[in-house]
Each structure stands twice: as structure tokens, then as C-alpha cells.
Design a protein around this motif. Structure first.
Motif, mmCIF file in Angstrom:
data_model
loop_
_atom_site.group_PDB
_atom_site.id
_atom_site.type_symbol
_atom_site.label_atom_id
_atom_site.label_comp_id
_atom_site.label_asym_id
_atom_site.label_seq_id
_atom_site.Cartn_x
_atom_site.Cartn_y
_atom_site.Cartn_z
ATOM 1 N N GLY A 1 4.404 9.629 -9.648
ATOM 2 C CA GLY A 1 4.122 9.472 -11.079
ATOM 3 C C GLY A 1 2.813 10.079 -11.539
ATOM 4 O O GLY A 1 2.283 9.692 -12.585
ATOM 5 N N LYS A 2 2.268 11.054 -10.779
ATOM 6 C CA LYS A 2 0.950 11.587 -11.121
ATOM 7 C C LYS A 2 0.930 12.306 -12.464
ATOM 8 O O LYS A 2 -0.101 12.347 -13.137
ATOM 9 N N SER A 3 2.059 12.876 -12.880
ATOM 10 C CA SER A 3 2.084 13.586 -14.160
ATOM 11 C C SER A 3 1.805 12.639 -15.329
ATOM 12 O O SER A 3 1.287 13.060 -16.367
ATOM 13 N N LEU A 4 2.144 11.369 -15.171
ATOM 14 C CA LEU A 4 1.859 10.376 -16.208
ATOM 15 C C LEU A 4 0.595 9.587 -15.925
ATOM 16 O O LEU A 4 -0.132 9.200 -16.843
ATOM 17 N N GLY B 1 0.813 -1.213 0.000
ATOM 18 C CA GLY B 1 0.000 0.000 0.000
ATOM 19 C C GLY B 1 0.843 1.257 0.000
ATOM 20 O O GLY B 1 0.555 2.223 -0.724
ATOM 21 N N ALA B 2 1.926 1.257 0.809
ATOM 22 C CA ALA B 2 2.821 2.419 0.858
ATOM 23 C C ALA B 2 3.518 2.632 -0.480
ATOM 24 O O ALA B 2 3.677 3.770 -0.946
ATOM 25 N N ALA B 3 3.916 1.533 -1.114
ATOM 26 C CA ALA B 3 4.588 1.638 -2.416
ATOM 27 C C ALA B 3 3.638 2.186 -3.484
ATOM 28 O O ALA B 3 4.022 3.041 -4.302
ATOM 29 N N ILE B 4 2.391 1.712 -3.471
ATOM 30 C CA ILE B 4 1.401 2.191 -4.451
ATOM 31 C C ILE B 4 1.121 3.677 -4.241
ATOM 32 O O ILE B 4 1.041 4.455 -5.206
ATOM 33 N N LEU B 5 0.964 4.085 -2.968
ATOM 34 C CA LEU B 5 0.697 5.499 -2.666
ATOM 35 C C LEU B 5 1.849 6.385 -3.125
ATOM 36 O O LEU B 5 1.636 7.466 -3.704
ATOM 37 N N THR B 6 3.077 5.924 -2.881
ATOM 38 C CA THR B 6 4.260 6.676 -3.324
ATOM 39 C C THR B 6 4.292 6.798 -4.843
ATOM 40 O O THR B 6 4.581 7.869 -5.394
ATOM 41 N N GLN C 1 -6.346 15.118 -2.493
ATOM 42 C CA GLN C 1 -5.002 15.445 -2.006
ATOM 43 C C GLN C 1 -3.924 14.905 -2.935
ATOM 44 O O GLN C 1 -2.895 15.550 -3.152
ATOM 45 N N ILE C 2 -4.156 13.709 -3.498
ATOM 46 C CA ILE C 2 -3.128 13.071 -4.327
ATOM 47 C C ILE C 2 -3.087 13.668 -5.731
ATOM 48 O O ILE C 2 -2.015 14.033 -6.237
ATOM 49 N N TRP C 3 -4.267 13.794 -6.360
ATOM 50 C CA TRP C 3 -4.330 14.206 -7.761
ATOM 51 C C TRP C 3 -5.106 15.501 -7.993
ATOM 52 O O TRP C 3 -5.430 15.826 -9.137
ATOM 53 N N GLY C 4 -5.426 16.239 -6.951
ATOM 54 C CA GLY C 4 -6.114 17.510 -7.116
ATOM 55 C C GLY C 4 -7.539 17.350 -7.620
ATOM 56 O O GLY C 4 -8.232 16.372 -7.293
ATOM 57 N N VAL C 5 -7.988 18.311 -8.444
ATOM 58 C CA VAL C 5 -9.362 18.306 -8.948
ATOM 59 C C VAL C 5 -9.639 17.062 -9.790
ATOM 60 O O VAL C 5 -10.722 16.474 -9.717
ATOM 61 N N THR C 6 -8.654 16.646 -10.575
ATOM 62 C CA THR C 6 -8.826 15.433 -11.382
ATOM 63 C C THR C 6 -9.105 14.231 -10.505
ATOM 64 O O THR C 6 -9.951 13.385 -10.828
ATOM 65 N N GLY C 7 -8.402 14.144 -9.376
ATOM 66 C CA GLY C 7 -8.637 13.061 -8.434
ATOM 67 C C GLY C 7 -10.043 13.072 -7.865
ATOM 68 O O GLY C 7 -10.637 12.016 -7.625
ATOM 69 N N MET C 8 -10.610 14.278 -7.668
ATOM 70 C CA MET C 8 -11.986 14.374 -7.176
ATOM 71 C C MET C 8 -12.967 13.809 -8.195
ATOM 72 O O MET C 8 -13.919 13.111 -7.844
#
Length: 345
Positions: free
Chosen positions: A22-25, A12-17, A301-308
Motif C-alpha cells: 500500500g505504499k502508493s497510498l 510485524g509481517a502483516a504490517i511490513l506487507t 528499501q520500503i519507500w525509497g527516498v521518501t522513506g529515507m
């Protein structure tokens, strides 16, 4: 602490990291998957079209589906860009109306506007605000090319999915289990997108009629924004009400349109969101409301508005995957609304 629990925590920690780094991709890829689902849903409708007992789009359904989706997305971008330009031109008149509203407020209450408020208003530059909005739109458009590439490869790879599954899972029982899991994900996401699109479109149409009735500027743009914001759970509907009502404060020199919009648009959101949508959506998603809110906060929190926007589909996929394995089924049960999941085969 068992080795299984330790391995789960580390995974889980590895996936979150990975999601953060890598959010830009990953964000364009996640958007591409949703676009791919939409294209497939539109293509499925074209395949069902019957003319004289024949199905003319049965083998070439992707072509008209792509045309429809591209035209819709192009229209959305064009409308947003045109509205931003118009609002930039109208910005000075809006600033004048702000001063009129403050003067009217002072005359009614006998209270003078404070120095801090006057200082804030003097530094208010709607041109800069509009420029920042335009910059955000250009940033989103900058990802359009990468999203289009991802979508193209997903469409090309689609025909080989079943072949790859047979090679990856030679054991028939395991392969059927994976195929069932992927089928459940596809059905749930399609159901969510279909119902949410219909409900959001209804909300946008009714809101458009209200905005035109009140006389709010750029009613088509606000209706489109209301439609899009309804895909964000809870918070989206609140923002969808507040944005056009806030514009009415600077467009008109009275408070009547503001109150009218606040009551009418808020009522539409309440009735459709709390009465109609649950009835249409039913228990198909089977997601706990608390989990939906937590997922909204986490992905925001992770991906901003797109994440919402993507929080509900991602959570649905996660619950289906977790519920497909005995070791993680308890987590899926906790995420569900009623605790009932399909049996693990």
C-alpha cells in the motif's frame, strides 16, 4: 515458542506487507502527517504573537500558518523547476568542459583517456539526465493533490480527536495513557522537526555563501538541496557535498573549485553535523545511532527516498509506542541510545 511471540511476528509481517503493497497510498499520507505537524508548529508560533497584550491569531492561527507553508512549498517547486530548465540549456557547455578537463588531465599525467571512458562520454546526454530529473519532480508533484487532501482532512478531524478518544477509551486510566503517548509523539516530532530545520537552514545558508564565493552556477538551488538532504541521516549530508562539487567539475575547466568545495562544504557538514547538532538536539530523541542507520536502510528499501526522509520520525514514533506497553518495552529499550525510557504508567 509462546503465543505472544508468534502473534508479534505475524503482526510485524502483516504490517511490513501492508507497507510495501500500500505504499502508493501510505507515502502521501505519511508526508501529509509531517506537513500537518509543520502547519501545527507554525500555527503555535502565530498563537504566541502578542500585540499590545492581545493575541490576534489565537483563534485563527491556522489561516496564516497555511499561507506560510503553501508559499514555502510553492517557492521550492518553482525554484526546482526553473533550475532544471536552466541546466538543460547549459548542458552543452558542461559537456564541453568535461572534454577540456580530460584533455587537461592527459596533459598533466601523460595518460591518454581510455576508449571505454571516451565511449561513455560520447554517449553522455545531460539533456536526458535533466529530463529524468524533471520527470521525477513531476511524479512528486502528482502526489501533491493527494497529500493536500490528506492534510485538509487531518486539519478538519483534529477538533474531534479528543472526543473520539473519550468514546474509544471510556476507561479514564487507559485514555490518559493513550493521551500521554500521543503527547510524547507530538513533542518529540515537533522537537526533531524544529531543531533539524534550524540546523539544516544554517547548513544551507553557510553552504550558499561558499557556493557564491566559488562561483558555482545555481547556488540558491544547491543550497536548497543541501537543506533538504540534511533531513536524511548520514547519507544525506554526504550527497549534499558531492552533488555541487560534481557540478563544479563540469562547470569549470580546472580542479581548484572542486577541491575547494569538497574541503569547505565537507568541513561545514562535519562541524554542524557532529558538533553543533548533537549539542542542540541533546538526548531528546534518545535513538541509538545504529538504529538510525538500520531504519534509514529499511525505510529506504520500503519507500525509497521518501522513506529515507521519514525514517527518523517513524522510528521515534515506533519507539514511543513500543515503550508504552510492558510486553514490547524491551524492544524500545534496545532501540534507545541509553536504555532509559519514561516509566510505564
Amino acid at each position: 515458542m509462546s503465543l505472544t511471540l508468534i502473534a508479534t511476528i505475524l503482526t510485524g509481517a502483516a504490517i511490513l506487507t501492508l507497507l510495501v503493497i500500500g505504499k502508493s497510498l501510505l507515502i502521501p499520507f505519511a508526508i501529509a502527517v509531517m506537513v500537518w505537524y509543520v502547519i501545527e508548529a507554525v500555527a503555535a508560533h502565530f498563537r504566541r504573537i502578542s500585540i499590545g497584550g492581545m493575541h490576534p491569531f489565537e483563534r485563527f492561527s491556522l489561516v496564516p500558518a497555511l499561507v506560510v507553508v503553501i508559499l514555502l512549498l510553492g517557492g521550492v517547486v518553482q525554484m526546482i523547476g526553473g533550475t532544471v530548465e536552466q541546466v538543460s540549456i547549459a548542458a552543452p557547455s558542461y559537456e564541453d568542459n568535461i572534454n577540456k578537463i580530460l584533455a587537461h588531465f592527459s596533459s598533466i599525467t601523460g595518460m591518454e583517456t581510455g576508449p571505454s571512458l571516451q565511449h561513455w562520454l560520447s554517449g553522455l546526454n545531460l539533456g536526458k539526465i535533466i529530463s529524468s530529473i524533471a520527470g521525477a519532480i513531476m511524479a512528486m508533484a502528482g502526489n501533491a493533490g493527494l497529500v493536500a487532501i490528506y492534510v485538509a482532512f487531518l486539519l478538519l478531524e483534529e477538533r474531534y480527536f479528543s472526543i473520539k478518544l473519550r468514546i474509544m477509551f471510556p476507561n479514564r486510566e487507559r485514555r490518559q495513557k493513550v493521551e500521554k503517548m500521543l503527547q510524547d509523539i507530538q513533542i518529540q516530532i515537533r522537537q526533531y522537526l524544529y531543531v533539524k530545520t534550524l540546523v539544516s537552514a544554517l547548513t544551507g545558508i553557510i553552504s550558499y555563501a561558499i557556493l557564491v564565493w566559488v562561483g558555482v552556477d545555481y547556488a540558491p538551488f544547491w543550497a536548497l538541496l543541501i537543506f533538504l538532504l540534511n533531513f536524511i541521516p548520514t547519507i544525506g549530508s554526504m550527497i549534499a557535498v558531492l552533488l555541487p562539487t560534481a557540478l563544479s567539475l563540469v562547470q569549470f575547466d580546472t580542479f581548484t573549485p572542486f577541491i575547494t568545495l569538497l574541503v569547505s562544504l565537507g568541513s561545514v557538514q562535519m562541524i554542524i553535523g557532529n558538533v553543533l547538532e548533537p549539542r542542540v538536539m541533546g538526548a531528546s530523541l534518545n535513538l541509538s545511532p545504529l538504529v538510525v542507520i538500520l531504519a534509514l536502510s529499511l525505510w529506504g528499501q520500503i519507500w525509497g527516498v521518501t522513506g529515507m526522509f521519514l525514517s527518523v520520525p517513524i522510528t521515534v514514533i515506533s519507539m514511543i509506542i513500543l515503550g508504552s506497553f510492558p510486553a514490547t518495552r524491551a524492544v524500545a529499550v534496545a532501540m534507545s541510545e541509553n536504555g532509559r525510557l519514561r516509566p510505564v504508567s
